[in-house]
Structure formats: structure tokens, C-alpha cells
Write a protein that holds these residues in place. Structure first.
Motif, PDB file in Angstrom:
ATOM      1  N   VAL A 159      33.658  31.842  41.958  1.00 42.82           N
ATOM      2  CA  VAL A 159      34.380  33.109  41.943  1.00 42.82           C
ATOM      3  C   VAL A 159      35.441  33.062  43.033  1.00 42.82           C
ATOM      4  O   VAL A 159      35.129  32.808  44.204  1.00 42.82           O
ATOM      5  CB  VAL A 159      33.439  34.297  42.203  1.00 42.82           C
ATOM      6  N   SER A 160      36.687  33.284  42.673  1.00 37.22           N
ATOM      7  CA  SER A 160      37.760  33.334  43.664  1.00 37.22           C
ATOM      8  C   SER A 160      38.564  34.610  43.483  1.00 37.22           C
ATOM      9  O   SER A 160      38.570  35.204  42.400  1.00 37.22           O
ATOM     10  CB  SER A 160      38.681  32.108  43.540  1.00 37.22           C
ATOM     11  N   GLU A 161      39.232  35.044  44.535  1.00 40.47           N
ATOM     12  CA  GLU A 161      40.113  36.198  44.465  1.00 40.47           C
ATOM     13  C   GLU A 161      41.491  35.712  44.041  1.00 40.47           C
ATOM     14  O   GLU A 161      42.178  35.013  44.782  1.00 40.47           O
ATOM     15  CB  GLU A 161      40.183  36.906  45.815  1.00 40.47           C
ATOM     16  N   PHE A 162      41.892  36.102  42.847  1.00 37.74           N
ATOM     17  CA  PHE A 162      43.197  35.708  42.324  1.00 37.74           C
ATOM     18  C   PHE A 162      44.294  36.640  42.830  1.00 37.74           C
ATOM     19  O   PHE A 162      45.389  36.200  43.166  1.00 37.74           O
ATOM     20  CB  PHE A 162      43.141  35.703  40.798  1.00 37.74           C
ATOM     21  N   LEU A 182      40.486  30.032  32.035  1.00 34.85           N
ATOM     22  CA  LEU A 182      39.619  30.653  33.024  1.00 34.85           C
ATOM     23  C   LEU A 182      39.378  32.113  32.649  1.00 34.85           C
ATOM     24  O   LEU A 182      40.053  32.669  31.771  1.00 34.85           O
ATOM     25  CB  LEU A 182      40.233  30.530  34.416  1.00 34.85           C
ATOM     26  N   LEU A 183      38.416  32.734  33.310  1.00 36.36           N
ATOM     27  CA  LEU A 183      38.052  34.116  33.007  1.00 36.36           C
ATOM     28  C   LEU A 183      38.475  34.999  34.174  1.00 36.36           C
ATOM     29  O   LEU A 183      38.205  34.678  35.340  1.00 36.36           O
ATOM     30  CB  LEU A 183      36.544  34.207  32.784  1.00 36.36           C
ATOM     31  N   TYR A 184      39.118  36.125  33.865  1.00 38.74           N
ATOM     32  CA  TYR A 184      39.664  37.028  34.880  1.00 38.74           C
ATOM     33  C   TYR A 184      38.983  38.387  34.768  1.00 38.74           C
ATOM     34  O   TYR A 184      38.771  38.898  33.661  1.00 38.74           O
ATOM     35  CB  TYR A 184      41.172  37.185  34.705  1.00 38.74           C
ATOM     36  N   ILE A 185      38.656  38.990  35.911  1.00 38.99           N
ATOM     37  CA  ILE A 185      37.930  40.261  35.954  1.00 38.99           C
ATOM     38  C   ILE A 185      38.689  41.240  36.837  1.00 38.99           C
ATOM     39  O   ILE A 185      39.062  40.912  37.975  1.00 38.99           O
ATOM     40  CB  ILE A 185      36.508  40.078  36.512  1.00 38.99           C
ATOM     41  N   LEU A 223      39.496  39.040  40.058  1.00 41.92           N
ATOM     42  CA  LEU A 223      38.682  37.868  40.348  1.00 41.92           C
ATOM     43  C   LEU A 223      38.883  36.837  39.251  1.00 41.92           C
ATOM     44  O   LEU A 223      39.166  37.178  38.105  1.00 41.92           O
ATOM     45  CB  LEU A 223      37.210  38.259  40.440  1.00 41.92           C
ATOM     46  N   ARG A 224      38.727  35.570  39.616  1.00 42.24           N
ATOM     47  CA  ARG A 224      38.867  34.493  38.638  1.00 42.24           C
ATOM     48  C   ARG A 224      37.605  33.621  38.674  1.00 42.24           C
ATOM     49  O   ARG A 224      37.155  33.225  39.752  1.00 42.24           O
ATOM     50  CB  ARG A 224      40.099  33.664  38.958  1.00 42.24           C
ATOM     51  N   LEU A 225      37.059  33.347  37.491  1.00 42.55           N
ATOM     52  CA  LEU A 225      35.917  32.455  37.376  1.00 42.55           C
ATOM     53  C   LEU A 225      36.400  31.075  36.964  1.00 42.55           C
ATOM     54  O   LEU A 225      37.096  30.933  35.955  1.00 42.55           O
ATOM     55  CB  LEU A 225      34.906  32.980  36.350  1.00 42.55           C
TER      56      LEU A 225
END
Length: 385
Positions: A43-46, A366-369, A379-381
Motif C-alpha cells: 500500500v502506497s500513498e499516490f 494497479l488498484l487505486y482507492i 492509495l495505490r495497491l
């Protein structure tokens, strides 16, 4: 120090296979690695610095349009940098659950540059769900030619909740719009002369779409595709079947994922798998009835699902065809394994952490939330070893 200790304990629990329940009080941290049932992800902060982000759409070049509920539209660069607010957005009523909500690109955006937004707007008699369209300027600095396409009439003076307000395009190019029953007047969802508590099917200019189930029925609004909805905040097309899936808030329990069928009644407020907030029964007090469509999946206690999307990217092969839901309360990410249009399993990921408003796959796989916070984030998975 306490946060770091808690995070280490959480990761240790995950490594030991104890699941995410041990992480219920831990926030989502940047650069955190999580082990799920189908592999590990990071999990990263995009992007950061958003105020209640609600809806998002990826542009063909990989940049992203994001709405902020107070009434701003932002462009997010590929490195996560935010633009200033883009002018030309329609005026919104940013109160309660209202504001600037969803955004979607026209299927032919690459040539028309047309976008659609859904919002809570003022009208004679109160506030309603409104669909508008505009053209994004070539330099992406402003919206041009903004105009209203449809108001989900009648407007309502009481309450500032349950706008629905998700937009999706079917494989035939028709536009679907979800509308809520506005909370204080539940019977609106069953009234075919009322656009509240429905999923509408429209032509691109806001007219009723050809072939709609109530197109020629006296006393019924021709825009209606399905009815009997409470607060539908998710719409997604299943890439495997081309079916339209709807995600809906219940009251105290009774959250639903529904397979939409033209002209079908989804029961609110006649039946529900949950109860009202005071514990009293809803409608007949039954969970089902003849002539009412059954949900594909329902949850009691509630998970408060907001947006949702199917994953079809290449970064997570084990997630292919899965439906992801952004949950608000308890907060987290719900992964549903699908077999065609059947839900066959679920996994709760990042559960008990941060309120999630929307989840969507990016063009990079990738998946973005979107997080539902005043200091909101994207957030980016990403895959992790």
C-alpha cells in the motif's frame, strides 16, 4: 512510537496467518506490505491533500480526474501531483452527504473530450440528484459548455442524504445513473412517477434510452431502468458477462450487491435484510417477497459499501474478474470472487482501517482507492514479493 509498535504487531500477525482482525485499530500506512489470501500487496500513498474525494476517472494518458465533495474537480498527474481546482464545475449543495460526487468520461472521450458529473444541486422545492456534462479543455485547465442533462425530480426540502449519484456506461454506450430515495421519504423508491431510489438508463444527452422497460407506460418515468433502491452508490459493468452490478447501502444491515435486470423491483422499502436505525422492522418486516429481486450478496451487520469496480488488470493475476467494494463502516476493502454473475467468496482486506469511498483499477494494472477523509488520499495497491 505507539503507532509503530502497533504496525509491527499487525504485520507480525499477518505473517503468522492470523488475518486482518488483528489490525483493526491500525491506520493504513504508506509503504505498508499486506498479505492477503491471494498473495501480498504493498500500500502506497499516490496522492494526498484532497478534501473528501468521492469519484474518479482515468484519462487516456494515465492522469486522473477526481471530485472533492465540497465542489472541486482536480487533475491528478501520473506522479500524484494535484492541480488547482478546475473551473467550470456546476454549483453544488455541499451539505450532509451532498456535493460534487461522481465523474465519468464519455466512451468517446478521446475525440469529444466530454465528461459527466453527478452532484447534489439546488432546484425549486429543495435539493436533488443532478446529472451534468461538460467538455474538458484541450489543456485540461477548465470545463467548457457545462450544462444540466437531468434532474432526479422531485426536489426535496427535507434531509441532505441518499443521493446515489454513480455513473456507468453500458457496453451499448447508454448511460446509467443511480439515484437515492433521499432518506426521509422511503416510498419514493417504489413510485414509478418519481426518479428517486432508481437506476436510470439514458441516452448521452439525458433523454430516456430506447428500449427502457417503462418507456410507454402511462404514469411512469421513461428514464427508469430499475426501482426499489435505497442509496445505490456503486455501479459497475461485469467484464465477463456485460451485466450491470449495483452496490447499495442498507440501513442497520441489509447492504446489497445486486444484478440489475430491466424493469425489476429491488424491494426498498417493502423488504430488507436489515432493520431501521432504531431497530424497528422495515416495510413488511420480511427479507424477501414474490416479485422482488434477491441480492447476489447482502451483509448484516452493515459494511456500508460505497463505490466498486471489477479488476481486469495484469498486475494481480489472482484478482482477475474480482469485484472490489470500498467500505465505509466498518472501513476497509471487500474483495468478491465472481463466477459469472455469482458471488462465490469474499475477503476483507485492510479491514477496520480507513474509510474508503471508491476503488478503481488504473491503466497500469494497479488498484487505486479514494479515502473518505477531510485530508483525503488516493492509495495505490502494488504487487509485493
Amino acid at each position: 512510537m505507539l503507532r509503530a509498535t502497533r504496525r509491527l504487531a499487525c504485520l507480525a500477525a499477518l505473517g503468522a496467518g492470523l488475518g486482518l482482525a488483528a489490525c483493526a485499530s491500525a491506520p493504513v500506512s504508506a509503504q505498508e506490505t499486506v498479505r492477503s489470501e491471494r498473495g501480498a500487496f504493498r500500500v502506497s500513498e499516490f496522492a494526498t491533500g484532497l478534501d473528501r474525494p468521492w469519484g474518479a476517472a482515468f484519462l487516456p494518458d494515465g492522469r486522473m480526474l477526481v471530485t472533492e465533495r465540497p465542489g472541486r474537480l482536480r487533475l491528478v498527474a501520473r506522479d500524484g501531483k494535484l492541480s488547482p481546482a478546475i473551473p467550470g464545475v456546476p454549483e453544488v449543495v455541499a451539505a450532509g452527504q451532498g456535493g460534487l460526487l461522481d465523474v465519468a468520461l464519455a466512451p468517446d472521450f478521446a475525440t469529444t473530450r466530454q465528461i459527466y458529473v453527478c452532484l447534489a444541486g439546488a432546484a425549486e422545492g429543495g435539493v436533488l440528484t443532478r446529472l451534468a456534462t461538460a467538455t474538458l479543455s484541450p489543456d485540461m485547465s477548465r470545463l467548457e459548455g457545462t450544462r444540466t442533462l437531468l434532474d432526479a425530480a422531485p426536489a426535496q426540502s427535507s434531509g441532505r442524504n441518499h443521493y446515489g449519484c454513480r455513473i456507468a456506461f453500458g457496453r451499448d454506450g447508454k448511460l446509467f445513473l443511480s439515484t437515492g430515495e433521499r432518506f426521509t421519504n422511503k416510498p419514493r423508491a417504489q413510485d414509478l412517477a418519481d426518479l428517486g431510489g432508481k437506476v436510470l438508463r439514458l441516452e448521452r444527452d439525458g433523454r430516456p434510452a430506447g428500449g427502457n422497460p417503462f418507456l410507454n407506460r402511462p404514469g411512469a418515468r421513461p428514464e427508469i431502468f430499475t426501482y426499489g433502491h435505497r442509496n445505490p452508490q456503486g455501479l459497475a459493468v461485469n467484464p465477463a458477462t456485460r451485466s450491470l452490478i449495483e452496490i447499495e447501502f442498507g440501513a442497520k444491515g441489509g447492504d446489497e450487491v445486486n444484478l440489475l435486470r430491466a424493469g425489476a423491483n429491488y424491494g426498498w422499502p417493502l423488504v430488507s435484510h436489515g432493520t431501521d436505525y432504531d431497530g424497528s422492522p422495515i416495510g413488511t418486516g420480511r427479507a424477501s417477497a414474490p416479485g422482488i429481486e434477491e441480492p447476489l450478496r447482502h451483509w448484516t451487520p452493515a459494511i456500508s459499501p460505497s463505490g466498486g469496480n471489477f479488476y481486469a488488470g495484469g498486475a494481480f493475476p489472482a484478482w482477475q474478474g474480482n469485484l472490489f467494494l470500498a467500505a465505509l463502516n466498518p472501513p476497509g476493502l471487500m474483495r468478491l470472487t465472481m463466477d459469472g454473475d455469482r458471488v462465490v467468496a469474499e475477503e476483507r482486506m485492510l479491514w477496520g482501517r480507513t474509510r474508503f469511498r471508491q476503488v478503481l483499477p488504473g491503466p497500469d494494472g494497479l488498484l487505486y482507492i479514494l479515502t473518505d477523509e477531510t485530508r483525503g488520499r488516493i492509495l495505490r495497491l502494488e504487487p509485493a514479493p
